[in-house]
Write a protein that holds these residues in place. Structure first.
Motif, PDB file in Angstrom:
ATOM      1  N   GLN A 250       7.455  -1.175  -1.269  1.00  0.00           N
ATOM      2  CA  GLN A 250       7.280  -1.623   0.111  1.00  0.00           C
ATOM      3  C   GLN A 250       5.873  -2.164   0.328  1.00  0.00           C
ATOM      4  O   GLN A 250       5.682  -3.213   0.958  1.00  0.00           O
ATOM      5  N   TYR A 251       4.875  -1.455  -0.202  1.00  0.00           N
ATOM      6  CA  TYR A 251       3.493  -1.930  -0.052  1.00  0.00           C
ATOM      7  C   TYR A 251       3.309  -3.268  -0.756  1.00  0.00           C
ATOM      8  O   TYR A 251       2.667  -4.183  -0.212  1.00  0.00           O
ATOM      9  N   ARG A 254       4.882  -6.068   1.323  1.00  0.00           N
ATOM     10  CA  ARG A 254       4.094  -6.331   2.535  1.00  0.00           C
ATOM     11  C   ARG A 254       2.767  -7.013   2.180  1.00  0.00           C
ATOM     12  O   ARG A 254       2.328  -7.934   2.878  1.00  0.00           O
ATOM     13  N   LEU A 255       2.121  -6.538   1.128  1.00  0.00           N
ATOM     14  CA  LEU A 255       0.847  -7.120   0.703  1.00  0.00           C
ATOM     15  C   LEU A 255       1.035  -8.578   0.290  1.00  0.00           C
ATOM     16  O   LEU A 255       0.227  -9.451   0.637  1.00  0.00           O
ATOM     17  N   THR A 258       1.475 -10.670   3.351  1.00  0.00           N
ATOM     18  CA  THR A 258       0.213 -10.752   4.085  1.00  0.00           C
ATOM     19  C   THR A 258      -0.700 -11.806   3.479  1.00  0.00           C
ATOM     20  O   THR A 258      -1.259 -12.657   4.179  1.00  0.00           O
ATOM     21  N   CYS A 680      -6.053  -4.807  -4.407  1.00  0.00           N
ATOM     22  CA  CYS A 680      -5.452  -3.903  -3.425  1.00  0.00           C
ATOM     23  C   CYS A 680      -4.384  -3.024  -4.071  1.00  0.00           C
ATOM     24  O   CYS A 680      -4.257  -1.835  -3.735  1.00  0.00           O
ATOM     25  N   ALA A 684      -4.205   1.066  -4.218  1.00  0.00           N
ATOM     26  CA  ALA A 684      -3.033   1.850  -3.820  1.00  0.00           C
ATOM     27  C   ALA A 684      -2.589   2.769  -4.951  1.00  0.00           C
ATOM     28  O   ALA A 684      -2.258   3.947  -4.722  1.00  0.00           O
ATOM     29  N   LEU A 691       0.167   4.991   1.275  1.00  0.00           N
ATOM     30  CA  LEU A 691       1.406   4.225   1.332  1.00  0.00           C
ATOM     31  C   LEU A 691       2.248   4.714   2.501  1.00  0.00           C
ATOM     32  O   LEU A 691       2.451   5.923   2.674  1.00  0.00           O
ATOM     33  N   ASP A 692       2.733   3.777   3.308  1.00  0.00           N
ATOM     34  CA  ASP A 692       3.575   4.142   4.442  1.00  0.00           C
ATOM     35  C   ASP A 692       4.916   4.676   3.949  1.00  0.00           C
ATOM     36  O   ASP A 692       5.456   4.184   2.946  1.00  0.00           O
ATOM     37  N   THR A 713       3.017  -6.783   7.969  1.00  0.00           N
ATOM     38  CA  THR A 713       1.774  -7.072   7.261  1.00  0.00           C
ATOM     39  C   THR A 713       0.986  -5.781   7.059  1.00  0.00           C
ATOM     40  O   THR A 713       1.266  -4.757   7.690  1.00  0.00           O
ATOM     41  N   VAL A 714       0.007  -5.825   6.168  1.00  0.00           N
ATOM     42  CA  VAL A 714      -0.825  -4.659   5.892  1.00  0.00           C
ATOM     43  C   VAL A 714      -2.281  -5.003   6.157  1.00  0.00           C
ATOM     44  O   VAL A 714      -2.668  -6.171   6.233  1.00  0.00           O
ATOM     45  N   ASP A 715      -3.086  -3.964   6.288  1.00  0.00           N
ATOM     46  CA  ASP A 715      -4.529  -4.134   6.427  1.00  0.00           C
ATOM     47  C   ASP A 715      -5.074  -4.784   5.160  1.00  0.00           C
ATOM     48  O   ASP A 715      -4.809  -4.324   4.050  1.00  0.00           O
TER      49      ASP A 715
END
Length: 732
Positions: A250-251, A254-255, A258, A680, A684, A691-692, A713-715
């Motif tokens: 998932q990360y 999203r990354l 982004t 990134c 992680a 991680l969400d 999106t992620v930071d």
């Protein structure tokens, strides 16, 4: 005389009558004695019905046991294609069924016309009908010729569209593969079944499928079951545990999204270049010199590979798709809206770019050129080359060069608008600062060497052939040879001005990851992992464990209890060893590490940094130590806004042995597009970016006009860099 004629006719009739009665008597005797058993079997068969019982398909779990693919038992109304051939008969049947199923006739006709359903199996008219409706239909089934109510399973993807390219989707058996599935014992003629059409659903089809069951029932005149004559239970398919960590997946997704969005905000200038006639002008003649063009950044991928086991921990590809569309019962028009045939290839959602992207790899490929040169003896670890920014081919005469053949090859442009000059550099430094000229020299040296040692060493480390991953439709890549070039030339792929055999320039371009050379991001990951682990070329895999059917659910909702599952097979690492002694491996690893940490070199024009030290300037000491290489691959017409971005890196920590590769199409320099993504990902993996948790997906929106909604999106503070061309300026 008349009376005699009547008497004669009556005599004939009497004789015929006696013969008919005799034949009838003989037939009755034959039926009651000789064929009595056969007739009884026919009567019995007319009182029986056979129901095929589909097996429950094996479930698919992630590394932690989350259920990624599940099943829901349903009753489906199926209609034989033969009874629908006549427009009149079809309209009459649909009209009578409409009230029972509460479906408009128009919607049934849309299904019939959609082209979405295999002609080898009955058309599903409605899935998941209520049980009381099914019973009522079965009691009146003689009123609906060609209609059947069959038990079935619907495939469920609770976290869609997460990992859709890896998991895959289900679809009908087609004419192209009907014979193969029939040979495997699949039913392609009656009730039929769907099969995996992509991802693990396809590659592990035979494991997941299971075996059909069958029930024979005695029924009365109203088609009600009187008793069970025989019953063979279906055998469920085997369950699979993947190596995919869904939170990391998932990360990654999203990354990736982004960074692609961020890259679209950046531009490349239309440069002034020297034309073939010696004049100077804009590279793109439709734009003025200095015009800014935004990067398209349409697509990309991230691959996380365990460099010791070959397990894939995450594999993200954008654009993606929601695999629930394929079991949603949409018509052909809707399907074409979601997955158009004439779509821009940049936007093709069904392509898994990690294994199907056919890319130049830019300077990330220099690792393999260095390996081939060191391993073959063409280069010694201590060799130093004086890089003055330009390399001139020595294999081509001045006279030939004067005819317009390209004989000079230059380094990338530095801030002064001229090719970067690095001065004396060895192989370690050449990787750190990414000297093109150093590798141009090696490319020509290989061209002048008998045989094809360059190609052979590159192939040995995993390029130019399938990696062996347990996913379908993998691209095998291209390693330039005379045969390959001749084939491309004959098929009209190359410019007519090209020659059908390799020239010095072809190997110069190959040496820096350009030209005819092509690979997938996964092949790049396998090659870098081989450097990381000392020469073990792994066969990557996403399937980690195969279980006996019906692993029980855990008390934790949405998870299987893998501790209660019975293991059929634990997928073991598969690798082959290539020679990579310390004198070969150490300069490469040290060069990739120096690229991350610095320093660069003091060249004739001052200090030149490595290609990644500005990005990793704030990389924390507690994070996984990494070694890596940037790459920028030229795109169409060499316009800078078509450049694609690559970065590959591996861990130097044996406890956390990961190789991470990112490739972003038309996103600019490797140091600015793909490298921040890999940085990134390692943060992680180090546990420094939380991680969400993953959550169950929202119901599929059947009114949507996109193959999949974009992820959150992620930071992107982790992308911080001293390089002005990254997203840094949007962080602080």
């Amino acid at each position: 005389m008349a009376g005699d004629k009547r008497a004669a006719r009556l005599g004939v009739l009497a004789l015929v009558g006696m013969l008919l009665f005799g034949a009838l008597g003989a037939r009755l005797w034959f039926l009651q004695t000789v064929q009595a058993d056969a007739l009884q079997q026919t009567v019995d068969a007319n009182k029986q019905t056979t129901v095929k019982i589909p097996p429950e398909r094996g479930r698919i779990f992630d590394a932690a046991g989350r259920v990624l693919a599940d099943n829901k038992g349903v009753l489906t109304v199926n209609v034989d294609w033969a009874v629908m051939r006549s427009d009149t008969a079809r309209a009459e049947l649909f009209t009578r069924l409409s009230g029972w199923l509460d479906i408009p006739v128009e919607e049934m006709e849309q299904r019939y016309d959609s082209g979405r359903y295999s002609r080898y199996t009955p058309m599903p008219l409605m899935e998941d009908i209520p049980e009381d409706t099914a019973v009522a239909l079965m009691e009146r089934i003689e009123d609906f010729p060609g209609v059947a109510v069959d038990p079935d399973w619907i495939r469920m993807y609770p976290y869609a569209p997460l990992a859709s390219h890896v998991i895959g989707y289900m679809g009908a058996i087609t004419a192209d593969d009907a014979d193969r599935y029939e040979d495997l014992g699949y039913d392609i003629s009656s009730e039929g079944e769907d099969v995996g059409r992509s991802g693990v659903e396809q590659s592990m089809e035979e494991r997941l499928h299971g075996e059909w069951g069958e029930a024979v029932y005695e029924i009365d005149s109203r088609n009600r079951i009187v008793r069970t004559v025989s019953y063979k239970a279906p055998v469920s398919g085997q369950d699979l545990q993947l190596s995919i960590d869904l939170e990391l997946q998932q990360y990654a997704e999203r990354l990736l999204w982004t960074q692609l969005q961020l890259r679209r905000a950046f531009t490349a200038e239309n440069p002034e270049v020297e034309k073939r006639d010696g004049t100077r002008g804009p590279m793109d003649e439709h734009l003025p010199v200095g015009a800014n063009v935004n990067y398209k950044a349409p697509a990309g991928s991230i691959t996380v590979l365990n460099q010791e086991t070959g397990q894939i921990a995450a594999m993200a590809s954008y654009p993606s798709f929601d695999n629930r569309w394929f079991s949603a019962g949409i018509d052909g028009e809707k399907f074409s809206e979601l997955f158009p045939q004439d779509i821009d290839p940049d936007e093709a959602a069904l392509t898994n770019r990690a294994i199907q992207g056919q890319y130049n790899m830019g300077s990330t490929f220099k690792v393999f050129t260095a390996y081939a040169a060191l391993a073959s003896g063409a280069l010694s670890p201590g060799f130093t080359y004086d890089d003055q920014g330009v390399y001139r081919i020595g294999s081509i005469s001045d006279e030939t060069c004067a005819t317009g053949v390209r004989c000079e090859f230059r380094n990338a442009i530095c801030g002064d608008g001229l090719p970067c000059r690095y001065g004396p550099v060895n192989v370690q430094q050449s990787l750190a600062i990414s000297s093109d000229a150093f590798y141009y020299r090696l490319g020509e040296q290989f061209y002048n060497t008998p045989g094809t040692p360059f190609q052979e060493f590159v192939t040995s480390i995993g390029l130019g052939a399938d990696t062996g991953i347990d996913l379908p439709a993998e691209f095998d890549g291209r390693v330039p040879t005379d045969e390959l070039k001749a084939d491309l030339f004959e098929r009209g792929v190359l410019d007519p001005s090209e020659t059908p055999n390799l020239q010095p320039g072809d190997l110069l371009q190959m040496a820096i990851g350009q030209g005819l050379m092509a690979a997938t991001p996964l092949q790049l990951a396998v090659g870098y992992a081989a450097v990381a682990n000392g020469g073990r070329v792994l066969a990557p895999h996403v399937v980690q464990t195969i279980f006996q059917p019906e692993v029980p659910d855990s008390d934790l909702a949405g998870f299987a209890d893998l501790t209660e599952g019975v293991v059929v097979e634990q997928v073991a690492p598969v690798a082959r060893q290539v020679s990579m002694p310390p004198p070969v491996r150490d300069p490469i690893v040290n060069g990739l590490r120096q690229n991350i940490t610095g320093p660069g070199v003091e060249g004739p024009d001052g200090y030149r940094s490595t290609t990644a030290e500005e990005l990793f300037f704030d990389y924390p000491e507690g994070a996984i130590p990494v070694a890596g290489k940037t790459g920028t691959a030229q795109g169409l017409a060499s316009y800078p806004w078509n450049d694609s971005s690559a970065f590959a890196a591996f861990s130097l920590d044996p406890v956390r042995p990961f190789t991470v590769v990112s490739y972003l199409e038309k996103s600019g320099y490797g140091s600015q597009g793909a490298a921040p993504v890999v940085k990134c990902m390692f943060l992680a993996l180090s546990g420094l970016i939380p991680l969400d948790p993953v959550t169950i997906a929202e119901p599929l929106d059947l009114e949507s006009d996109v193959a999949a909604r974009n992820p959150a999106t992620v930071d992107f503070a982790c992308m911080r860099s001293d390089n002005d061309g990254t997203a840094t300026e949007r962080v602080d």
